[in-house]
Write an enzyme that holds these catalytic residues in place. Sequence first.
Site, PDB file in Angstrom:
ATOM      1  N   SER A 144       0.841  -1.228  -0.102  1.00 27.83           N
ATOM      2  CA  SER A 144      -0.259   0.031   0.054  1.00 27.83           C
ATOM      3  C   SER A 144       0.903   1.097  -0.012  1.00 27.83           C
ATOM      4  O   SER A 144       1.742   1.514   0.788  1.00 27.83           O
ATOM      5  CB  SER A 144      -0.652  -0.030   1.205  1.00 27.83           C
ATOM      6  OG  SER A 144      -1.793   1.110   1.267  1.00 27.83           O
TER       7      SER A 144
ATOM      8  N   ASP B  55     -13.752  -1.253   3.000  1.00 28.08           N
ATOM      9  CA  ASP B  55     -13.041  -1.626   4.326  1.00 28.08           C
ATOM     10  C   ASP B  55     -13.763  -0.947   5.271  1.00 28.08           C
ATOM     11  O   ASP B  55     -14.443  -1.623   6.049  1.00 28.08           O
ATOM     12  CB  ASP B  55     -11.718  -0.862   3.994  1.00 28.08           C
ATOM     13  CG  ASP B  55     -10.648  -0.768   5.089  1.00 28.08           C
ATOM     14  OD1 ASP B  55     -10.914  -1.002   6.094  1.00 28.08           O
ATOM     15  OD2 ASP B  55      -9.538  -0.168   4.788  1.00 28.08           O
TER      16      ASP B  55
ATOM     17  N   GLY C 193      -4.463  -4.274   5.998  1.00 31.52           N
ATOM     18  CA  GLY C 193      -3.522  -4.257   6.945  1.00 31.52           C
ATOM     19  C   GLY C 193      -3.642  -2.989   7.594  1.00 31.52           C
ATOM     20  O   GLY C 193      -4.373  -2.195   7.272  1.00 31.52           O
TER      21      GLY C 193
ATOM     22  N   LYS D  40     -10.405  -7.015   7.950  1.00 30.67           N
ATOM     23  CA  LYS D  40      -9.048  -6.745   8.902  1.00 30.67           C
ATOM     24  C   LYS D  40      -9.651  -7.190  10.165  1.00 30.67           C
ATOM     25  O   LYS D  40     -10.572  -6.796  10.672  1.00 30.67           O
ATOM     26  CB  LYS D  40      -8.865  -5.354   8.849  1.00 30.67           C
ATOM     27  CG  LYS D  40      -8.381  -4.527   7.744  1.00 30.67           C
ATOM     28  CD  LYS D  40      -8.093  -3.088   7.964  1.00 30.67           C
ATOM     29  CE  LYS D  40      -7.615  -2.201   6.809  1.00 30.67           C
ATOM     30  NZ  LYS D  40      -7.500  -0.924   6.850  1.00 30.67           N
TER      31      LYS D  40
ATOM     32  N   LYS E  98      -2.998   5.019  -2.439  1.00 29.88           N
ATOM     33  CA  LYS E  98      -3.919   5.994  -1.472  1.00 29.88           C
ATOM     34  C   LYS E  98      -4.281   6.950  -2.288  1.00 29.88           C
ATOM     35  O   LYS E  98      -3.390   7.721  -3.120  1.00 29.88           O
ATOM     36  CB  LYS E  98      -2.957   6.453  -0.125  1.00 29.88           C
ATOM     37  CG  LYS E  98      -2.758   5.130   0.915  1.00 29.88           C
ATOM     38  CD  LYS E  98      -4.102   4.684   1.186  1.00 29.88           C
ATOM     39  CE  LYS E  98      -3.860   3.710   2.341  1.00 29.88           C
ATOM     40  NZ  LYS E  98      -4.957   3.248   2.995  1.00 29.88           N
TER      41      LYS E  98
ATOM     42  N   LYS F 107      -1.295  -0.883  -4.406  1.00 27.44           N
ATOM     43  CA  LYS F 107      -2.592  -0.175  -3.789  1.00 27.44           C
ATOM     44  C   LYS F 107      -1.797   1.178  -3.773  1.00 27.44           C
ATOM     45  O   LYS F 107      -1.004   1.553  -2.821  1.00 27.44           O
ATOM     46  CB  LYS F 107      -2.873  -0.618  -2.521  1.00 27.44           C
ATOM     47  CG  LYS F 107      -4.150   0.153  -2.201  1.00 27.44           C
ATOM     48  CD  LYS F 107      -4.974  -0.556  -0.877  1.00 27.44           C
ATOM     49  CE  LYS F 107      -4.956   0.018   0.105  1.00 27.44           C
ATOM     50  NZ  LYS F 107      -5.627  -0.785   1.421  1.00 27.44           N
TER      51      LYS F 107
ATOM     52  N   ASP G  34      -7.247   3.319  -2.749  1.00 23.34           N
ATOM     53  CA  ASP G  34      -8.138   3.257  -1.636  1.00 23.34           C
ATOM     54  C   ASP G  34      -8.270   4.562  -1.268  1.00 23.34           C
ATOM     55  O   ASP G  34      -7.128   5.335  -0.883  1.00 23.34           O
ATOM     56  CB  ASP G  34      -7.047   2.501  -0.740  1.00 23.34           C
ATOM     57  CG  ASP G  34      -7.840   2.336   0.986  1.00 23.34           C
ATOM     58  OD1 ASP G  34      -8.840   2.938   0.711  1.00 23.34           O
ATOM     59  OD2 ASP G  34      -7.352   2.030   1.531  1.00 23.34           O
TER      60      ASP G  34
ATOM     61  N   GLU H 161     -11.458   0.992  -3.464  1.00 23.07           N
ATOM     62  CA  GLU H 161     -11.740   0.701  -1.971  1.00 23.07           C
ATOM     63  C   GLU H 161     -12.191   2.070  -1.271  1.00 23.07           C
ATOM     64  O   GLU H 161     -11.539   3.253  -1.225  1.00 23.07           O
ATOM     65  CB  GLU H 161     -10.249   0.216  -1.110  1.00 23.07           C
ATOM     66  CG  GLU H 161     -10.645  -0.138   0.057  1.00 23.07           C
ATOM     67  CD  GLU H 161      -9.305  -0.711   0.526  1.00 23.07           C
ATOM     68  OE1 GLU H 161      -8.374  -1.098  -0.054  1.00 23.07           O
ATOM     69  OE2 GLU H 161      -9.007  -0.657   2.026  1.00 23.07           O
TER      70      GLU H 161
HETATM   71  O1  OSB Z   1      -7.139   1.505   4.502  1.00 22.63           O
HETATM   72  O2  OSB Z   1      -6.160  -0.133   4.319  1.00 22.63           O
HETATM   73  C1  OSB Z   1      -6.375   1.134   4.885  1.00 22.63           C
HETATM   74  C2  OSB Z   1      -3.014   1.654   7.093  1.00 22.63           C
HETATM   75  C3  OSB Z   1      -3.553   2.082   8.256  1.00 22.63           C
HETATM   76  C4  OSB Z   1      -4.857   2.286   8.188  1.00 22.63           C
HETATM   77  C5  OSB Z   1      -5.796   2.030   7.112  1.00 22.63           C
HETATM   78  C6  OSB Z   1      -5.404   1.361   6.084  1.00 22.63           C
HETATM   79  C7  OSB Z   1      -3.942   1.109   5.793  1.00 22.63           C
HETATM   80  C8  OSB Z   1      -3.144   0.863   4.665  1.00 22.63           C
HETATM   81  C9  OSB Z   1      -1.639  -0.097   4.904  1.00 22.63           C
HETATM   82  O3  OSB Z   1      -3.459   0.657   3.738  1.00 22.63           O
HETATM   83  C10 OSB Z   1      -1.817  -1.389   4.668  1.00 22.63           C
HETATM   84  C11 OSB Z   1      -0.602  -2.262   5.351  1.00 22.63           C
HETATM   85  O4  OSB Z   1      -0.569  -2.323   6.575  1.00 22.63           O
HETATM   86  O5  OSB Z   1       0.594  -2.053   4.575  1.00 22.63           O
HETATM   87 MG    MG Z   2      -8.521   0.810   3.459  1.00 24.78          MG
END
Ligand code: OSB
Ligand code: MG
Length: 368
Positions: free
Chosen positions: A135, A238, A290, A262, A163, A161, A188, A213
């Site tokens: 991510s 999510d 994650g 999660k 952001k 992924k 995401d 996402e």
């Molecule tokens: O939205 O998936 C998410 C990390 C912290 C809070 C929310 C998210 C995330 C990530 C990181 O996208 C995923 C990872 O642990 O590598």
């Molecule tokens: Mg997410």
Amino acid sequence: MRIEAAEIVRLSMPLVRPFRTSFGAQSHRDVLLVHLLTDVGEGWGECAAHEGPFYNDEFVDASDIVLERWMLPAVFEMSDISGSEVATAIGHVKGYAAAKAATEMAVIDAELHGEGRSLADYLGGDRDRVEVGVSVGITDSIPQLLEAVRGYVDQSYRRVKLKIEPGWDIEPVRAVRQQFKDLALQVDANASYSPTAIGHLTQLDRLDLLMIEQPFAADDLGAHAQLSSLISTPICLDESILSTRSVITALDSGACSIVNIKVGRVGGLLEAKRIHDLCRSRNVDVWCGGMLETGIGRAANVALASLPGFTYPGDISGSDRYFEFDITEPFVVHDSEIDVPTGPGLGVSVNEAALAEYGAVRRAILPL
Ligand code: OSB
Ligand code: MG
């Protein structure tokens, strides 16, 4: 099994690079671990909550209080407890899914140590390796984003992924797509768009994405359903998914066709498994999300992702993507995959010296 002692361990782990999302930038993980000593062995659990209430309403100092005052005493009071009973024992507490998940994880880890059985086996995992992705946070410029993605592709990640947030979406995603034609790519938004952006977001449909996402607020299934009806790229939820009940509501309303699971958002490994089972029975793809976990939470994620319904790569990167050194043996990515631990329980051991190096503060909670 009987719990003999419990401690809460807190530490701050710097991230190797700041992680920026629509809800802010993080430069370290504010970690909370639950450590149990039981008559059958010790157990560890990780609370996925972050420093502030910005991803969802839980934050780690609040999880800490709730664990100390209500959750750990509730499981301690039971003279005989098993992992499958934890959710009921602490179910009177409203919310605090990540604290609940940490409690259940620690009990299950101890129980499985007693049985010499791995978590993957306990949950019903059926593979030795899981496909993973990375991510990638928001960067200051498109060249910086391309450089970050290049670094991960060079480390063998085949799924990335990105952001996104209002003002950082079509252009950067198109730039990555143009430079990485074969990369499995998804985005995401962490609930950062208003439904007025539906028309704008339909432009993502041309960028050959695996999924989009959580573009809208957690409680706005309608906006997700509307966007979903206008595009062919699948919508994944999510933040909206809190339990099996919310999965049913989301699927029935057409808000998503893929579910991010999660452990710390749904209240534990066993609810995560139930969501997996439900989605599998409906032919809905799931994948493991994650929360920048240490090796403890990561071990749980890898075991969960070894279940057969996890059909997309997880947000489960190698330990080195997050930390200079992990507090367990590191998880290593080979060819965009991670090996599923086979040892008892979580299958990792906590490195006490690493805890100390990170300045861990350990508080005995029980016995009082
Ligand atoms: O939205 O998936 C998410 C990390 C912290 C809070 C929310 C998210 C995330 C990530 C990181 O996208 C995923 C990872 O642990 O590598
Ligand atoms: Mg997410």
